[in-house]
Design a protein around this motif. Structure first.
Motif, short mmCIF file in Angstrom:
data_model
loop_
_atom_site.label_atom_id
_atom_site.label_comp_id
_atom_site.label_asym_id
_atom_site.label_seq_id
_atom_site.Cartn_x
_atom_site.Cartn_y
_atom_site.Cartn_z
N VAL A 10 0.85 -1.20 0.00
CA VAL A 10 0.00 0.00 0.00
C VAL A 10 0.88 1.25 0.00
CG1 VAL A 10 -1.73 1.31 1.31
CG2 VAL A 10 -1.95 -1.16 1.08
N ILE A 21 1.00 4.29 6.75
CA ILE A 21 0.05 3.23 6.37
C ILE A 21 -0.28 2.37 7.58
CG2 ILE A 21 -0.26 1.18 4.92
CD1 ILE A 21 -0.33 3.95 3.44
N PHE A 26 -4.46 -0.20 7.33
CA PHE A 26 -4.90 -0.97 6.18
C PHE A 26 -4.77 -2.45 6.48
CE2 PHE A 26 -4.11 3.06 4.20
CZ PHE A 26 -5.06 3.14 3.21
#
Length: 59
Positions: A10, A21, A26
Motif C-alpha cells: 500500500v 500506512i 490498512f
C-alpha cells in the motif's frame, strides 16, 4: 500475505510511508461471498403450442 507485506504494498502504491500506512490501519478483509439465487426463467411457449384462445393446449 502478511500484514507487513500489505503495509509495504500500500505504501508503494500510494507513495506514503510505511509508518503512515500502519497508523491508518490498512488490512485485508475476508468478506462473505453472496450466494447467487438462481431464478428460473419462464419458458416461452411457441405460438403453435397455444390454442386459438391463447391458452396452452392440454394433452
Amino acid at each position: 500475505m502478511t500484514q507487513s507485506q500489505i503495509d509495504r504494498a500500500v505504501a508503494r502504491a500510494t507513495g506514503e510511508s510505511v509508518g503512515l500506512i500502519q497508523r491508518r490501519g490498512f488490512s485485508l478483509q475476508n468478506l462473505p461471498v453472496p450466494l447467487r439465487r438462481h431464478r428460473r426463467r419462464r419458458q416461452r411457449r411457441s405460438p403453435a403450442s397455444l390454442s386459438k384462445h391463447g391458452q396452452a393446449a392440454c394433452a
